[in-house]
Design an enzyme around this catalytic site. Structure first.
Site, PDB file in Angstrom:
ATOM      1  N   LYS A  42      11.428  -1.076  -4.317  1.00 12.38           N
ATOM      2  CA  LYS A  42      10.746  -2.146  -3.371  1.00 12.38           C
ATOM      3  C   LYS A  42      10.467  -1.124  -2.227  1.00 12.38           C
ATOM      4  O   LYS A  42      11.545   0.003  -1.670  1.00 12.38           O
ATOM      5  CB  LYS A  42      12.090  -3.587  -3.560  1.00 12.38           C
ATOM      6  CG  LYS A  42      11.619  -4.694  -1.975  1.00 12.38           C
ATOM      7  CD  LYS A  42      11.716  -5.291  -1.375  1.00 12.38           C
ATOM      8  CE  LYS A  42      12.035  -6.532  -0.328  1.00 12.38           C
ATOM      9  NZ  LYS A  42      12.292  -7.693  -0.689  1.00 12.38           N
ATOM     10  N   SER A 119      10.990 -11.814  -2.397  1.00 16.58           N
ATOM     11  CA  SER A 119      10.163 -10.684  -1.038  1.00 16.58           C
ATOM     12  C   SER A 119      10.297 -10.048  -1.977  1.00 16.58           C
ATOM     13  O   SER A 119       8.783  -8.772  -2.406  1.00 16.58           O
ATOM     14  CB  SER A 119       9.673 -10.416  -0.045  1.00 16.58           C
ATOM     15  OG  SER A 119      11.725  -9.710   0.030  1.00 16.58           O
ATOM     16  N   SER A 143      15.324 -12.970  -2.470  1.00 17.82           N
ATOM     17  CA  SER A 143      14.423 -12.697  -2.968  1.00 17.82           C
ATOM     18  C   SER A 143      14.163 -11.252  -3.890  1.00 17.82           C
ATOM     19  O   SER A 143      13.352 -11.164  -4.284  1.00 17.82           O
ATOM     20  CB  SER A 143      13.644 -11.411  -1.510  1.00 17.82           C
ATOM     21  OG  SER A 143      13.280 -12.591  -0.382  1.00 17.82           O
TER      22      SER A 143
END
Length: 440
Positions: A42, A119, A143
């Site tokens: 990420k 996310s 997330s």
């Protein structure tokens, strides 16, 4: 408004990389634990020489390239895995939806007309689309767990603070965790053996397995099937004596008295039909907003970045809130930790729906999406506020959409939780297939 062409068919990556492990190991030694695996990261983790973009082009424009690499990324590479890229994420990690106004929305491989969840959207999509064997993400309010459920893969949120967050942009430190995704429980556990700092004890069977019927009645779909699948699976694998059917809302109401400061704000006719969990979610999101403002408020005010829909409104709320009730959040967290520790003891499992229904459609109406998010956070806040570990387990596809369930264990019982999930998984899949085939 995508700023750059996609680097893959699913728009999961924002940078393609090829960071290889150290020189080949000696043939006289066993291969390192992650040998031969690929992973994605990420774009919230530092990698030396690259700007950590945090999902927003104005953030990337106003920050220098990282001078060092996150220890978690280094640990995975050092264990034999190859990093193949950095992935798209929701802006400033402030959404569980998975849509990014600037860089585009990664395509959910198992439900292309649905959001991928955020996310850690790109990381989940990279794994679900077979672009990487595992992927690193972060989980503050959900997330990792949410995109894992939406994309039909495994997602692990570890115990709070058990994995170093050095070299990771903070969202809200008292809730932030470094988590990961995989398509199968064996790979998920292999990664855990590398990243978790606590030792792995011998596998122990659970002493109790709590199924909170009120939480499963909270599901919009597929009704009570998931609790039935769980019950049958646990009976087959561990025996029926450890099963406990409880009303979690009632227990929290009586054992977390500080929640009374928030419960009066919620009534049964609101989006949440469980005022106790809605109040717990409110306390978690209040903490999250305050810490996010502490971390990033100055930058937001001075830079005035362009923010996408939803994120803009959330950030405005962060900057304009006054936080009078903040001090009420801390006893809530302590009381919830104490209650769940007593409920689960050393080798207990709490089952939960990961999310309250099927993944939302792309471009869903704002009011409908906000209602879903509110109900989701009511479930997600249990691990968030307690700091306990949680795993989201895919059960398969039902009516063309992914279905999941979660298991939660006490703080620092991460290896135990991974072992139980691995032991139970095949039976869960089998019982889900039987239940859906017969329409039960």
């Amino acid at each position: 408004m995508a700023l750059k062409p996609s680097l893959d068919a699913y728009a999961a990556f924002i940078h393609r990389l090829h960071l290889c492990p150290p020189l080949a190991h000696s043939p006289d030694l066993p291969p390192p634990p992650l040998h031969g695996l690929t992973f994605a990261v990420k774009d919230i983790f530092d990698i030396s020489g690259f700007v950590t973009g945090f999902g927003n082009p104005d953030w990337a424009r106003t920050h220098e390239a990282a001078s060092s690499t996150s220890p978690v990324v280094l640990a995975a590479i050092g264990a034999g895995a190859t990093c193949v890229g950095k992935t798209v994420m929701d802006e400033m990690a402030y959404s569980i939806n998975g849509e990014n106004y600037h860089y585009g929305t990664p395509t959910n491989p198992c439900a292309p007309d649905r959001v991928p969840g955020g996310s850690s959207s790109g990381s989940a999509v990279a794994v679900a689309a077979n672009l990487a064997d595992f992927a690193l993400g972060t989980d503050t309010g959900g997330s990792v767990r949410v995109p894992a459920a939406y994309c039909g893969i495994f997602g692990f949120r570890p115990s709070h603070c058990i994995i170093s967050a050095t070299g990771v942009i903070p969202m809200a430190q008292s809730l932030d965790t470094v988590g990961w995704f995989a398509r199968d429980p064996v790979t998920l556990t292999r990664v855990g053996q590398v990243l978790l700092q606590s030792s792995s004890d011998a596998t122990m069977p659970p002493k109790c397995f709590v199924i909170p019927e009120d939480c499963f009645q909270y599901l919009s779909s597929p009704s009570d099937q998931i609790s039935q699948i769980l019950r049958k699976s646990v009976e087959l694998v561990f025996g029926c004596s450890i099963l406990h059917h409880e009303n979690l809302g009632d227990h929290i109401y009586h054992n977390v008295p500080s929640l009374q400061n928030f419960i009066s704000s919620f009534s049964g006719d609101q989006a949440s039909t469980m005022p106790v969990l809605a109040a717990l979610s409110h306390a978690m999101r209040l903490l999250q907003r305050f810490e996010f403002k502490t971390n990033h408020g100055d930058w937001l005010i001075s830079t005035k970045p362009t923010l996408g829909p939803g994120i803009f409104e959330r950030v405005s709320e962060v900057l304009n809130s006054t936080y009078e009730d903040l001090e009420c959040c801390y006893p809530v967290r302590a009381e919830l930790q104490a209650f769940l520790s007593t409920l689960l003891q050393d080798n207990g499992i709490l089952a939960l729906p990961t999310i309250p229904g099927v993944p939302p459609k792309l471009n869903m109406e704002v009011d409908e999406l906000d209602s879903f998010r509110a109900r989701a956070f009511s479930l997600l806040s249990i691990a968030g506020m307690s700091g306990f570990c949680q795993i989201s387990i895919p059960l398969g596809m039902h009516d063309g959409l992914p279905v999941s369930v979660s298991l939660l264990a006490k703080h620092n019982a991460d290896h135990f939780l991974l072992d139980i999930a691995q032991t139970l998984y095949a039976t869960l899949k089998e019982q889900a297939s039987i239940a859906w085939e017969h329409g039960n």
